[in-house]
Design a protein around this motif. Structure first.
Motif, PDB file in Angstrom:
ATOM      1  N   VAL A 181      -2.533  -1.487  -3.142  1.00  0.00           N
ATOM      2  CA  VAL A 181      -3.457  -0.482  -3.154  1.00  0.00           C
ATOM      3  C   VAL A 181      -2.590   0.974  -3.197  1.00  0.00           C
ATOM      4  O   VAL A 181      -1.542   1.092  -2.692  1.00  0.00           O
ATOM      5  CB  VAL A 181      -3.957  -0.540  -1.695  1.00  0.00           C
ATOM      6  N   VAL A 216       0.734  -1.293   0.071  1.00  0.00           N
ATOM      7  CA  VAL A 216      -0.030  -0.034  -0.009  1.00  0.00           C
ATOM      8  C   VAL A 216       0.926   1.142   0.139  1.00  0.00           C
ATOM      9  O   VAL A 216       1.943   1.168   0.596  1.00  0.00           O
ATOM     10  CB  VAL A 216      -1.180  -0.116   1.191  1.00  0.00           C
ATOM     11  N   THR A 239      -9.536  -0.841   1.819  1.00  0.00           N
ATOM     12  CA  THR A 239      -8.224  -1.276   1.959  1.00  0.00           C
ATOM     13  C   THR A 239      -8.191  -2.708   2.843  1.00  0.00           C
ATOM     14  O   THR A 239      -7.700  -3.736   1.870  1.00  0.00           O
ATOM     15  CB  THR A 239      -7.219  -0.141   2.213  1.00  0.00           C
ATOM     16  N   MET A 243      -6.042  -2.008  -6.302  1.00  0.00           N
ATOM     17  CA  MET A 243      -6.943  -0.944  -6.014  1.00  0.00           C
ATOM     18  C   MET A 243      -6.586   0.433  -5.952  1.00  0.00           C
ATOM     19  O   MET A 243      -5.335   0.688  -5.310  1.00  0.00           O
ATOM     20  CB  MET A 243      -7.608  -1.318  -4.770  1.00  0.00           C
TER      21      MET A 243
END
Length: 234
Positions: free
Chosen positions: A141, A119, A223, A163
């Motif tokens: 992410v 992330v 998330t 994402m």
């Protein structure tokens, strides 16, 4: 919560990684990719949050080749300008190499189930996208990633879930750039894009001037749900 040191793949030195472990003895890992401010309090707090959610978290110092241990704050004008300088001098390919090295290390840690996600925020959002395209990460992410519209062609190599959280009023990502991202990625089977109306770049940075609690809470829930699905199998 502690710092470890990992040797770079090119053997030119080593870099620090902030780590946080969950209360459970086993689970997946997440590599937290810094903003342009280094591995500061905000990045460490994200690692701690992920550990509370059941993930081993690792935040590598990606600016170590310029200066190890950089910690800057966006609200300080001088430090903000310094951060832009570090970003401009940053070698993105070397950064991706360090991220892959961190992924490899995470998979070797006792208790990690073999699955590793990533992330990232701002610069880290861009690197999360490139990590999805260029490494063997299991899921990624990106929050308000910059310059993604210039790297749409890289999406052809993305096979694992990605994402992206997009700030509608992002001062660093124009409406045209956001439109290009949607045009190039909306139909990609591995990519999910979410838009957050009326919020600016950095909307998830708790102590930042653009922090938006409602949007940040929603993005963070998405998330965690995403990582639970793709890293835990929940």
């Amino acid at each position: 919560m502690t710092n470890i040191t990992i040797t770079a793949a090119d053997k030119t030195g080593s870099f620090s990684v902030y780590t946080a472990a969950p209360k459970s003895s086993t689970g997946p890992a997440v590599v937290v990719i810094q903003e342009i401010f280094g591995v500061n309090y905000n990045v460490r707090s994200i690692c701690d949050w992920l550990a509370d959610e059941g993930f081993f978290a690792f935040a590598p110092d990606l600016f170590w080749r310029q200066k190890p241990g950089i910690e800057l704050e966006a609200k300080n004008p001088e430090e903000l300008q310094a951060a832009f300088g570090y970003m401009k001098a940053f070698d993105g390919q070397k950064g991706l190499d360090d991220i892959q090295t961190t992924i490899n290390h995470a998979r070797s840690v006792s208790g990690v189930n073999g699955k590793v996600g990533a992330v990232g925020y701002c610069l880290g959002g861009y690197l999360a996208y490139m990590t999805a395209a260029k490494t063997d990460i299991d899921a990624s992410v990106g929050y308000y990633g910059v310059s993604l519209d210039t790297k749409i062609d890289e999406a052809k190599t993305i096979k694992k879930p990605l994402m992206l959280h997009i700030a509608e009023k992002d001062g660093f990502v124009s409406p045209e750039a956001q439109a290009a991202m949607h045009k190039g990625l909306d139909d990609h089977p591995a990519v999910t894009l979410y838009d957050y109306a009326g919020v600016d770049h950095g909307f998830a940075r708790i102590e930042g001037s653009a922090y938006h609690k409602e949007a940040a809470t929603l993005a963070n829930k998405r998330t965690i749900d995403f990582f639970n699905k793709h890293l835990k199998g929940a």
